[in-house]
Design a protein around this motif. Sequence first.
Motif, PDB file in Angstrom:
ATOM      1  N   GLN A 324       0.921  -1.275   0.091  1.00 55.41           N
ATOM      2  CA  GLN A 324      -0.205   0.090   0.120  1.00 55.41           C
ATOM      3  C   GLN A 324       0.932   1.272  -0.272  1.00 55.41           C
ATOM      4  O   GLN A 324       2.009   1.208   0.301  1.00 55.41           O
ATOM      5  CB  GLN A 324      -1.179   0.081   1.276  1.00 55.41           C
ATOM      6  CG  GLN A 324      -1.953  -1.104   1.411  1.00 55.41           C
ATOM      7  CD  GLN A 324      -2.658  -1.401   0.002  1.00 55.41           C
ATOM      8  OE1 GLN A 324      -3.408  -0.194  -0.529  1.00 55.41           O
ATOM      9  NE2 GLN A 324      -2.767  -2.602  -0.572  1.00 55.41           N
ATOM     10  N   GLY A 326       3.066   4.065   0.961  1.00 60.27           N
ATOM     11  CA  GLY A 326       3.827   4.235   2.255  1.00 60.27           C
ATOM     12  C   GLY A 326       4.701   3.213   2.533  1.00 60.27           C
ATOM     13  O   GLY A 326       5.630   3.293   3.438  1.00 60.27           O
TER      14      GLY A 326
ATOM     15  N   LEU B  99       5.258  11.731   1.463  1.00 56.16           N
ATOM     16  CA  LEU B  99       4.810  10.748   2.374  1.00 56.16           C
ATOM     17  C   LEU B  99       5.908  10.518   3.508  1.00 56.16           C
ATOM     18  O   LEU B  99       7.253  10.704   3.200  1.00 56.16           O
ATOM     19  CB  LEU B  99       4.833   9.463   1.746  1.00 56.16           C
ATOM     20  CG  LEU B  99       3.497   9.236   0.839  1.00 56.16           C
ATOM     21  CD1 LEU B  99       3.966   7.882  -0.081  1.00 56.16           C
ATOM     22  CD2 LEU B  99       2.139   8.987   1.317  1.00 56.16           C
ATOM     23  N   SER B 123      -3.618  10.167  -3.321  1.00 55.45           N
ATOM     24  CA  SER B 123      -4.356   9.351  -2.774  1.00 55.45           C
ATOM     25  C   SER B 123      -4.701   9.915  -1.342  1.00 55.45           C
ATOM     26  O   SER B 123      -4.207  10.848  -0.696  1.00 55.45           O
ATOM     27  CB  SER B 123      -3.324   8.131  -2.407  1.00 55.45           C
ATOM     28  OG  SER B 123      -2.364   8.443  -1.505  1.00 55.45           O
ATOM     29  N   VAL B 125      -3.870   8.473   1.614  1.00 50.64           N
ATOM     30  CA  VAL B 125      -2.920   8.109   2.456  1.00 50.64           C
ATOM     31  C   VAL B 125      -1.863   9.819   2.323  1.00 50.64           C
ATOM     32  O   VAL B 125      -1.618  10.299   3.261  1.00 50.64           O
ATOM     33  CB  VAL B 125      -2.182   7.251   2.176  1.00 50.64           C
ATOM     34  CG1 VAL B 125      -0.818   7.069   2.962  1.00 50.64           C
ATOM     35  CG2 VAL B 125      -2.884   5.814   2.312  1.00 50.64           C
TER      36      VAL B 125
END
Lengths: 367, 367
Positions: A324, A326, B99, B123, B125
């Motif tokens: 996913q 990260g 990230l 995304s 995230v």
Amino acid sequence: MSVPPHFPWPAPGTSLSDIITPMAVIDEDRLSANIARTQSYMNAHGLAFRPHIKSHKIPDIAHQQTAAGAVGLNCQKISEAEVFADAGFTDILITYNILGPVRLARLAVLHARVATLRVVADSAVTVAGLAATFTDPVRPLGVLVECDTGAARCGVQTPAAAVALAQSIAAHPGLRCDGLLTYPPVGGAVAVEAFLQDAMARMADLGLPCPVRSNGGSPDLFSAHLVPSATEHRAGTYVYNDRAMLRAGACGPDDLAMQVLTTVVSRPTADRMVLDAGSKALTSDLLGFADHGLIPALPGARIVTLSEEHGVVDLTGCTGPLPQVGDQIAVVPNHTCVVSNLCDRMVFHRGGRVTRVLAVAARGTVW
Amino acid sequence: MSVPPHFPWPAPGTSLSDIITPMAVIDEDRLSANIARTQSYMNAHGLAFRPHIKSHKIPDIAHQQTAAGAVGLNCQKISEAEVFADAGFTDILITYNILGPVRLARLAVLHARVATLRVVADSAVTVAGLAATFTDPVRPLGVLVECDTGAARCGVQTPAAAVALAQSIAAHPGLRCDGLLTYPPVGGAVAVEAFLQDAMARMADLGLPCPVRSNGGSPDLFSAHLVPSATEHRAGTYVYNDRAMLRAGACGPDDLAMQVLTTVVSRPTADRMVLDAGSKALTSDLLGFADHGLIPALPGARIVTLSEEHGVVDLTGCTGPLPQVGDQIAVVPNHTCVVSNLCDRMVFHRGGRVTRVLAVAARGTVW
């Protein structure tokens, strides 16, 4: 306000899971084992071993190689050799035709401070430049004749041409012809042995000494003994290994010392993953592969395209849970030597913790 | 004894025929003309222009671009943006999903010192990480939604997904959704326009502002006006141009500002020439070509293989006199951006004489 340093190199003890990516990292235990195994093989076959520093470009690693028994170093350019001379190495072979006044002047400076310095030549032009620069019969420059035994790069084409060039080198008092050198194609042992035997016989007939017969190459490293006329072998990639060495059978999965740690930055579709490592981290070297590296933890995944900062991975061949955004992903590069040339420093680790961070001192040395 | 510096950069005034090779060099007049022509085109079509610094990585060149009218800069990684923030640039777009705690902390520092800083997200995230880091409604971070319009790299897949992500960005007081961004495939204008129109209509229905619609790409640079919904265009390679830009019709032979100067180091056979430039000077980027660069002075010559320090040239297609050992040969690389990343400094010239030597300040910035 205070500005953070641009490059946050990890401190010793840092967990690999915490370091910023993309980052090439070297497993200390695998590195040591690769050095020991290769030197042991060369010792067993009575071959001098001369590691090529292009694969790591780091004096501390070269010291590990000579401490294990390597007779000296192989550099490709003068600027590389200068870095290793600065670090105290006393036996350096530059496997390159050195041409032009700037390079020849630098070579003369290097020769004055390196106990055993040798270069190669494959043409009368190269020999003429060397002969004009090196004129001292008390301390001549050692020259090897570079021979093309099938790799179709540099080198004289026949044993007769090699001997003719050796004669022309020996005719100059400031040069000393030390023998023959080749960088053969993979699987070229029979051709190399035949070339060397022919040239050595001709040189013996002429009374020309040929003490050094230098053979090379990493994929065929453990077949070096199949060229009995060679006195030494040169190889670089074995120190870290890579996907191409694995394919060649020259190492196993547990001998892969370099990985490039990356992070998943996008999962745009169910079967596409994008890593934060592109051609600036992995290089575009394919070495015959159709994709850009191996992901050991994700069988079936293929790094299908690289832009400078992105690696696009096709996941259609994967089964099981997929990464996913990260997640950290380790990539084994196709070719480690070129990855080293992209790194200002190299990060080493043992058991998942950083051990040392070394400057890649000879990075960028193209001259 | 005294040791010469490892890297003998040429002084201003040095003739190109005297500099050590391999060396990438930039023609000042072509550079200036490339900057002026592209800005002029963007002005004529009312498009803001945001050059991507990846192609040169040099603040002085970016200053030339903004002096000509560029609205700001495009960087790909935080570490690149830090270099250009240090050089005083105040409008920077980082077209990357940022990230992880280290990068987010650095992004916060950068945001505090750059007047207009934007990033992209594709995304939930990425948005969550940004939202947790940026919480100040007085000075929110600008975010563009990255859209995949066919290039199959990063980006949300549909206008509906773009709008949903825009809504989630706008819901965080420390973030400000500034619009949409895409890096399309070559020839993708119709698809980009359709995607933008659809997403903009949906955002308008929801009362979501979308002031920035950022399009990009170099090969299609002079078709940027075919996407009327775009407000700005991003491109990098146009500044130097390369063999791929020439093939795309995005420049002519007289617009090729970068050449890699090389020297013939071996002529092993009548139809083979070896240059002192390999993958460490030209990179292995093929960009769809079957060989490794163009030799304008030698029609029919093909750079068929590269090792790290050697380029092997097949001369069978050539007519007329062929180069000899020691001759200087200029190569137009397939892809200039990746060549810049191999250079510690870049050498500029006019009329065959060196004008300036600039540090490639953002070389090696992969984080």
